[in-house]
Design a protein around this motif. Structure first.
Motif, PDB file in Angstrom:
ATOM      1  N   HIS A   1       0.821  -1.219   0.000  1.00  0.00           N
ATOM      2  CA  HIS A   1       0.000   0.000   0.000  1.00  0.00           C
ATOM      3  C   HIS A   1       0.854   1.267   0.000  1.00  0.00           C
ATOM      4  O   HIS A   1       0.619   2.217   0.754  1.00  0.00           O
ATOM      5  CB  HIS A   1      -0.954   0.020   1.235  1.00  0.00           C
ATOM      6  CG  HIS A   1      -1.849  -1.174   1.275  1.00  0.00           C
ATOM      7  ND1 HIS A   1      -2.757  -1.496   0.292  1.00  0.00           N
ATOM      8  CD2 HIS A   1      -1.999  -2.168   2.229  1.00  0.00           C
ATOM      9  CE1 HIS A   1      -3.415  -2.591   0.599  1.00  0.00           C
ATOM     10  NE2 HIS A   1      -2.947  -3.060   1.778  1.00  0.00           N
ATOM     11  N   PHE A   2       1.807   1.312  -0.823  1.00  0.00           N
ATOM     12  CA  PHE A   2       2.721   2.465  -0.845  1.00  0.00           C
ATOM     13  C   PHE A   2       2.059   3.722  -1.396  1.00  0.00           C
ATOM     14  O   PHE A   2       2.411   4.846  -1.043  1.00  0.00           O
ATOM     15  CB  PHE A   2       3.959   2.120  -1.700  1.00  0.00           C
ATOM     16  CG  PHE A   2       5.077   3.092  -1.525  1.00  0.00           C
ATOM     17  CD1 PHE A   2       5.837   3.116  -0.329  1.00  0.00           C
ATOM     18  CD2 PHE A   2       5.367   4.051  -2.480  1.00  0.00           C
ATOM     19  CE1 PHE A   2       6.850   4.039  -0.160  1.00  0.00           C
ATOM     20  CE2 PHE A   2       6.390   4.977  -2.300  1.00  0.00           C
ATOM     21  CZ  PHE A   2       7.141   4.963  -1.140  1.00  0.00           C
ATOM     22  N   LYS A   3       1.082   3.484  -2.207  1.00  0.00           N
ATOM     23  CA  LYS A   3       0.354   4.620  -2.760  1.00  0.00           C
ATOM     24  C   LYS A   3      -0.220   5.495  -1.636  1.00  0.00           C
ATOM     25  O   LYS A   3      -0.218   6.715  -1.695  1.00  0.00           O
ATOM     26  CB  LYS A   3      -0.759   4.116  -3.686  1.00  0.00           C
ATOM     27  CG  LYS A   3      -1.493   5.218  -4.455  1.00  0.00           C
ATOM     28  CD  LYS A   3      -2.473   4.621  -5.462  1.00  0.00           C
ATOM     29  CE  LYS A   3      -3.211   5.721  -6.226  1.00  0.00           C
ATOM     30  NZ  LYS A   3      -3.981   6.580  -5.379  1.00  0.00           N
TER      31      LYS A   3
ATOM     32  N   ASN B   1       2.386   7.760  -0.091  1.00  0.00           N
ATOM     33  CA  ASN B   1       2.545   8.965  -0.919  1.00  0.00           C
ATOM     34  C   ASN B   1       1.376   9.916  -0.739  1.00  0.00           C
ATOM     35  O   ASN B   1       1.573  11.139  -0.589  1.00  0.00           O
ATOM     36  CB  ASN B   1       2.628   8.575  -2.408  1.00  0.00           C
ATOM     37  CG  ASN B   1       4.057   8.215  -2.797  1.00  0.00           C
ATOM     38  OD1 ASN B   1       5.004   8.689  -2.167  1.00  0.00           O
ATOM     39  ND2 ASN B   1       4.181   7.376  -3.815  1.00  0.00           N
TER      40      ASN B   1
ATOM     41  N   HIS C   1       5.293  12.701  -1.529  1.00  0.00           N
ATOM     42  CA  HIS C   1       6.330  11.933  -2.237  1.00  0.00           C
ATOM     43  C   HIS C   1       7.696  12.021  -1.580  1.00  0.00           C
ATOM     44  O   HIS C   1       8.493  11.087  -1.656  1.00  0.00           O
ATOM     45  CB  HIS C   1       6.416  12.412  -3.700  1.00  0.00           C
ATOM     46  CG  HIS C   1       5.572  11.621  -4.627  1.00  0.00           C
ATOM     47  ND1 HIS C   1       4.182  11.816  -4.763  1.00  0.00           N
ATOM     48  CD2 HIS C   1       5.860  10.579  -5.464  1.00  0.00           C
ATOM     49  CE1 HIS C   1       3.696  10.979  -5.627  1.00  0.00           C
ATOM     50  NE2 HIS C   1       4.678  10.178  -6.086  1.00  0.00           N
TER      51      HIS C   1
ATOM     52  N   ASP D   1       9.762   8.966  -0.838  1.00  0.00           N
ATOM     53  CA  ASP D   1      11.161   8.705  -1.271  1.00  0.00           C
ATOM     54  C   ASP D   1      12.025   8.294  -0.090  1.00  0.00           C
ATOM     55  O   ASP D   1      12.870   7.390  -0.197  1.00  0.00           O
ATOM     56  CB  ASP D   1      11.758   9.970  -1.917  1.00  0.00           C
ATOM     57  CG  ASP D   1      11.194  10.229  -3.302  1.00  0.00           C
ATOM     58  OD1 ASP D   1      10.520   9.309  -3.848  1.00  0.00           O
ATOM     59  OD2 ASP D   1      11.455  11.313  -3.865  1.00  0.00           O
TER      60      ASP D   1
ATOM     61  N   ARG E   1      16.906  -2.167  -7.243  1.00  0.00           N
ATOM     62  CA  ARG E   1      15.545  -1.612  -7.312  1.00  0.00           C
ATOM     63  C   ARG E   1      14.956  -2.054  -8.641  1.00  0.00           C
ATOM     64  O   ARG E   1      15.482  -1.724  -9.697  1.00  0.00           O
ATOM     65  CB  ARG E   1      15.592  -0.085  -7.209  1.00  0.00           C
ATOM     66  CG  ARG E   1      14.205   0.530  -7.090  1.00  0.00           C
ATOM     67  CD  ARG E   1      14.294   2.046  -6.967  1.00  0.00           C
ATOM     68  NE  ARG E   1      12.990   2.651  -6.910  1.00  0.00           N
ATOM     69  CZ  ARG E   1      12.753   3.950  -7.093  1.00  0.00           C
ATOM     70  NH1 ARG E   1      13.793   4.764  -7.374  1.00  0.00           N
ATOM     71  NH2 ARG E   1      11.520   4.441  -6.990  1.00  0.00           N
TER      72      ARG E   1
ATOM     73  N   LYS F   1       0.689 -10.785  -2.207  1.00  0.00           N
ATOM     74  CA  LYS F   1      -0.177  -9.611  -2.165  1.00  0.00           C
ATOM     75  C   LYS F   1      -1.635 -10.031  -2.065  1.00  0.00           C
ATOM     76  O   LYS F   1      -2.430  -9.469  -1.293  1.00  0.00           O
ATOM     77  CB  LYS F   1       0.018  -8.781  -3.449  1.00  0.00           C
ATOM     78  CG  LYS F   1       1.338  -8.038  -3.538  1.00  0.00           C
ATOM     79  CD  LYS F   1       1.352  -6.763  -2.740  1.00  0.00           C
ATOM     80  CE  LYS F   1       2.631  -5.965  -2.960  1.00  0.00           C
ATOM     81  NZ  LYS F   1       2.686  -4.773  -2.179  1.00  0.00           N
TER      82      LYS F   1
ATOM     83  N   ARG G   1      -0.740  -9.843   2.072  1.00  0.00           N
ATOM     84  CA  ARG G   1       0.453  -8.976   2.140  1.00  0.00           C
ATOM     85  C   ARG G   1       1.291  -9.272   3.398  1.00  0.00           C
ATOM     86  O   ARG G   1       0.930 -10.076   4.215  1.00  0.00           O
ATOM     87  CB  ARG G   1       0.075  -7.486   2.082  1.00  0.00           C
ATOM     88  CG  ARG G   1      -0.552  -7.095   0.741  1.00  0.00           C
ATOM     89  CD  ARG G   1      -0.865  -5.619   0.655  1.00  0.00           C
ATOM     90  NE  ARG G   1      -1.345  -5.256  -0.686  1.00  0.00           N
ATOM     91  CZ  ARG G   1      -2.601  -5.374  -1.106  1.00  0.00           C
ATOM     92  NH1 ARG G   1      -3.510  -5.863  -0.285  1.00  0.00           N
ATOM     93  NH2 ARG G   1      -2.952  -5.024  -2.333  1.00  0.00           N
TER      94      ARG G   1
HETATM   95  N1  LIG Z   1       7.240   8.702  -3.352  1.00  0.00           N
HETATM   96  C1  LIG Z   1       7.354   7.876  -4.376  1.00  0.00           C
HETATM   97  N2  LIG Z   1       6.357   7.125  -4.786  1.00  0.00           N
HETATM   98  C2  LIG Z   1       6.430   6.234  -5.778  1.00  0.00           C
HETATM   99  C3  LIG Z   1       7.654   6.108  -6.443  1.00  0.00           C
HETATM  100  N3  LIG Z   1       7.512   5.194  -7.412  1.00  0.00           N
HETATM  101  C4  LIG Z   1       6.238   4.740  -7.352  1.00  0.00           C
HETATM  102  N4  LIG Z   1       5.560   5.389  -6.329  1.00  0.00           N
HETATM  103  C5  LIG Z   1       4.251   5.201  -5.947  1.00  0.00           C
HETATM  104  O1  LIG Z   1       3.993   3.920  -5.476  1.00  0.00           O
HETATM  105  C6  LIG Z   1       2.638   3.650  -5.578  1.00  0.00           C
HETATM  106  C7  LIG Z   1       2.353   2.275  -5.956  1.00  0.00           C
HETATM  107  O2  LIG Z   1       1.043   2.022  -5.857  1.00  0.00           O
HETATM  108  P1  LIG Z   1       0.357   0.711  -6.316  1.00  0.00           P
HETATM  109  O3  LIG Z   1       1.015   0.158  -7.490  1.00  0.00           O
HETATM  110  O4  LIG Z   1      -1.042   1.025  -6.591  1.00  0.00           O
HETATM  111  O5  LIG Z   1       0.472  -0.229  -5.080  1.00  0.00           O
HETATM  112  P2  LIG Z   1       0.233  -0.145  -3.554  1.00  0.00           P
HETATM  113  O6  LIG Z   1      -0.340   1.140  -3.336  1.00  0.00           O
HETATM  114  O7  LIG Z   1       1.619  -0.237  -2.910  1.00  0.00           O
HETATM  115  O8  LIG Z   1      -0.553  -1.279  -3.250  1.00  0.00           O
HETATM  116  P3  LIG Z   1      -0.160  -2.818  -3.195  1.00  0.00           P
HETATM  117  O9  LIG Z   1       1.070  -2.917  -3.889  1.00  0.00           O
HETATM  118  O10 LIG Z   1      -1.228  -3.509  -3.880  1.00  0.00           O
HETATM  119  O11 LIG Z   1       0.023  -3.062  -1.796  1.00  0.00           O
HETATM  120  C8  LIG Z   1       2.126   4.711  -6.558  1.00  0.00           C
HETATM  121  O12 LIG Z   1       1.239   5.642  -5.895  1.00  0.00           O
HETATM  122  C9  LIG Z   1       3.360   5.393  -7.072  1.00  0.00           C
HETATM  123  O13 LIG Z   1       3.072   6.756  -7.338  1.00  0.00           O
HETATM  124  C10 LIG Z   1       8.764   6.894  -6.038  1.00  0.00           C
HETATM  125  O14 LIG Z   1       9.839   6.860  -6.558  1.00  0.00           O
HETATM  126  N5  LIG Z   1       8.504   7.752  -4.985  1.00  0.00           N
END
Ligand SMILES: Nc1nc2c(ncn2[C@@H]2O[C@H](COP(=O)(O)OP(=O)(O)OP(=O)(O)O)[C@@H](O)[C@H]2O)c(=O)[nH]1
Length: 556
Positions: free
Chosen positions: A438-440, A443, A448, A452, A474, A545, A549
Motif C-alpha cells: 500500500h505504498f500509494k 505517498n 512523495h 522517497d 531496485r 499480495k 500482504r
Molecule cells: N514517493 C514515491 N512514490 C512512488 C515512487 N515510485 C512509485 N511510487 C508510488 O507507489 C505507488 C504504488 O502504488 P500501487 O502500485 O497502486 O500499489 P500499492 O499502493 O503499494 O498497493 P499494493 O502494492 O497492492 O500493496 C504509486 O502511488 C506510485 O506513485 C517513487 O519513486 N517515490
C-alpha cells in the motif's frame, strides 16, 4: 684477398702504389733498354767497323808493299840486260827469301817465255797467256785470287790440304828506248791474307762469335777457305765503313759491317772485308741488363708495396680505431670514447667531432628517455584516472539514483552472469521480489518526499541484511529484487523472512512503519532464461499480495 678486403683504405693505397711503381719501373726499364740497346748496338757496330777497317788497312798496306816491291824490281834494268841474267836470278832469290809468302818470282821476256825464276820453277815455260803477263805488259798489275795452274804440281801442298792459291803482282820491264823487255811477276801465296786475318782474331772476337770474310768484286767469298762455296754474303751490304743489321742466308740476324780494301792505283780489285756478329750475341749484354733492371724493378716495387702497406696501415689505423669505437657505441657500449691521434690533425679533428656528436646524441637520448618516462607516467596516471572515471561511471550507470542500490540494468547483468554460472556449475541461485504494501497510501498521506525517504530506508535495510551474501536492486517504483547466489530453498526462505521482519520493525520515517510482501523463486535446471526465475518470483509476490500482504510466498 676477398672483395671486402680490397675495398679497404690500406689495400687501395698498396695496390695504387704498386701499380704506379710497376708502371714507372716498366717505363724506366723499357726506356733504359731502348737507350742501352741503341748505344750497345752502335758500339757493337762501331766495333765491327773498326775490325773491318783494320783488316782492310792491313791488307791494303800489304798489297801496296807487294806492288811497290815488284815495281822496284821492274825498274832495275841492269838486271835484265846482262847476258846470263845471273844477277837477276840472285835478286829474285833474295826477294823470295825475304818474304815467306812469295810462292814464285819470275821474269818472262816480251814473248812470254820465263827466263829467270825462283828456284828455277817454270823456267823456259810459256806464260804469254797468263793474265799477269798480258796485263803486266802495259803497267803494274795485281791479279785477283786464283788457283795455281802451272805451279800446282811444282809447289809443296799446304798443310790443311787446300788448293794453292795466289795473288799475282806484275810490272813491265821497259828499257831506255821505251821498249818492253819483258814482265816481272810475283805470286803471293794466299796464306798471307789468312795470316793477316788470323792476327785480327782475338780471343774476344771468338767469344763474341765474330766472323770475318773477304769477298771479291763478284761477291765471291775469298776467305775463309773452308767456307768457299757454302756461304754467301747478303747481296746488299752496308756502305763502306758502316754497319747494319742484316739477315744472312742461315736466316739469322747479324750486325754486319764492310770496309773496302783500297787497291793500289794500278788495279781495282774491289775486295771487301765483311765482319759480322749475331745480333743476339751483340745484344746479350743489353738483354742481361734488361733482365737485371726488370728484376730490380719488381723487387723495388714489392719492397715499396710492403712499405706502402705499412704506411697505409699507420694512416688507416686511427680510422679503423674510430670505426671500431663507433661500432661498440652502436652495440650499446656508452662508456667508450673516441681516442685522439696526436700525429694526424685530420683524424684528431674527426675524432673530436665524433666524440662531440656522440655526447650530443647521448644527451638527446637521455632527454628523450626522461620525456618518455614522464610521458609514460602521465599516460599511466591518465589511464588510472580514466579507469576510475569509467568505474565511477559504470557504478553510476548501474546504480539507482534514489536508493543507491543496483538499478534494473545492473540487475539484468547480474542475473545473466549468475544464470550462466548456474548452468555451468549447477550451483543454484534465488530471487526474492520485494514490494512495499500500500505504498500509494504513503505517498498520498505523507507526500512523495516522505515516500522517497521510505524507499531509501527500505533499500538500506535490505542492503545491510543481504550484505555480501547477495545483491539488492531496485526493480522499479516501490519494488526491489534480491539476488542470492549459491543458495538453496531454505536459506532463501530464511533470508526473505528476515528481510520481511526487519522492514516491518524498522521505522522508515518519523513514526512511520511499513510492511512488504515477498515472492521467492529458485533457479531450475529446466529454465531456458533467467526471466523465468524472475517471473516465478513475481508470481509468488503477486500471490503474497493477494493473500494478505506482509508475507513470504515461495514459488515451487
Ligand atoms: N514517493 C514515491 N512514490 C512512488 C515512487 N515510485 C512509485 N511510487 C508510488 O507507489 C505507488 C504504488 O502504488 P500501487 O502500485 O497502486 O500499489 P500499492 O499502493 O503499494 O498497493 P499494493 O502494492 O497492492 O500493496 C504509486 O502511488 C506510485 O506513485 C517513487 O519513486 N517515490
Amino acid at each position: 684477398m676477398t672483395l671486402q678486403r680490397i675495398h679497404t683504405f690500406r689495400s687501395r693505397i698498396t695496390i695504387l702504389t704498386g701499380g704506379l711503381l710497376l708502371s714507372l719501373s716498366l717505363v724506366l726499364v723499357t726506356s733504359s733498354y731502348y737507350v742501352a740497346s741503341t748505344r750497345l748496338s752502335n758500339a757493337s757496330g762501331e766495333y765491327l767497323v773498326g775490325i773491318s777497317q783494320s783488316i782492310s788497312n792491313m791488307l791494303t798496306a800489304n798489297l801496296i808493299e807487294r806492288e811497290r816491291e815488284i815495281i822496284l824490281l821492274s825498274k832495275r834494268l841492269s838486271l835484265y840486260q846482262s847476258d846470263n841474267l845471273s844477277e837477276l836470278q840472285q835478286t829474285i832469290d833474295q826477294i823470295k827469301n825475304s818474304y815467306k809468302h812469295y810462292a814464285w818470282i819470275g821474269f818472262a821476256n816480251a814473248d812470254g817465255v820465263v827466263l829467270a825464276s825462283s828456284d828455277g820453277l817454270l823456267k823456259g815455260a810459256d806464260v804469254s797467256q797468263r793474265p799477269w803477263f798480258i796485263n803486266g805488259r802495259s803497267g803494274p798489275f795485281i791479279g785477283d785470287l786464283h788457283k795455281a795452274l802451272l805451279l800446282e804440281s811444282l809447289l809443296p801442298k799446304p798443310e790443311d790440304g787446300s788448293a794453292i792459291r795466289f795473288v799475282d803482282f806484275s810490272a813491265p820491264v821497259i828499257n831506255e828506248d821505251g821498249k818492253l823487255e819483258g814482265v816481272v811477276a810475283t805470286h803471293a801465296n794466299w796464306l798471307w791474307a789468312k795470316e793477316v786475318l788470323s792476327s785480327s782474331f782475338t780471343e774476344a772476337s771468338k767469344t763474341k762469335e765474330i766472323d770475318m770474310y773477304i769477298v771479291n768484286n763478284d761477291g765471291d767469298v775469298l776467305y775463309p777457305d773452308n767456307h768457299l762455296g757454302d756461304i754467301s754474303v747478303p747481296t746488299t751490304l752496308p756502305k763502306d765503313g758502316q754497319f747494319e743489321s742484316l739477315i744472312w742466308q742461315d736466316g739469322k740476324d747479324y750486325l754486319t759491317s764492310t770496309a773496302f780494301v783500297d787497291s793500289p792505283e794500278s788495279t781495282h780489285l774491289g775486295w771487301r772485308i765483311v765482319v759480322r756478329q749475331p745480333v743476339a750475341i751483340a745484344m746479350s749484354t743489353v738483354n742481361e741488363l734488361h733482365k737485371l733492371l726488370l728484376t730490380l724493378g719488381i723487387i723495388s716495387t714489392l719492397f715499396c708495396m710492403i712499405l706502402a702497406y705499412r704506411l697505409a696501415g699507420m694512416l688507416s689505423f686511427p680510422l679503423e680505431r674510430l670505426a671500431g669505437t663507433a661500432k661498440r657505441i652502436q652495440q650499446g657500449d656508452k662508456n667508450v670514447t673516441f681516442q685522439e691521434d696526436n700525429q694526424l690533425h685530420e683524424v684528431t679533428s674527426l675524432s673530436r667531432s665524433l666524440q662531440d656528436m656522440m655526447l650530443s646524441l647521448l644527451d638527446r637520448e637521455q632527454t628523450l628517455l626522461q620525456l618518455n618516462s614522464t610521458l609514460e607516467a602521465k599516460v599511466q596516471s591518465r589511464t588510472a584516472q580514466l579507469e576510475a572515471t569509467n568505474q565511477s561511471l559504470k557504478a553510476i550507470v548501474r546504480q539507482d539514483r534514489l536508493t543507491q542500490v543496483y538499478n534494473r540494468l545492473a540487475l539484468d547483468e547480474e542475473l545473466i552472469k549468475h544464470y550462466e554460472l548456474a548452468r555451468e556449475s549447477g550451483n543454484q541461485f534465488a530471487i526474492i521480489m520485494v514490494d512495499a504494501d500500500h505504498f500509494k497510501k504513503i505517498n498520498d498521506q505523507y507526500g512523495h518526499t516522505i515516500g522517497d525517504k521510505v524507499l531509501k530506508r527500505m533499500a538500506a535495510v535490505l542492503k545491510n541484511l543481504v550484505d555480501n551474501s547477495g545483491i539488492v536492486a531496485r526493480f522499479g517504483g516501490e519494488e526491489f529484487t534480491v539476488l542470492l547466489p549459491n543458495t538453496d530453498v531454505e536459506n532463501a526462505q530464511k533470508m526473505a523472512e528476515i528481510l520481511r521482519e526487519h522492514i516491518e520493525k524498522t521505522e522508515m520515517a518519523d513514526g512511520l512503519y511499513i510492511t512488504a510482501s515477498f515472492g521467492v523463486a529458485m533457479y531450475s535446471a529446466d529454465d531456458d532464461h533467467y526471466e523465468q526465475v524472475l517471473n516465478r518470483a513475481d508470481a509468488a509476490l503477486y500471490k503474497a499480495k493477494e493473500t494478505g500482504r506482509n508475507k513470504v510466498v515461495f514459488s515451487y
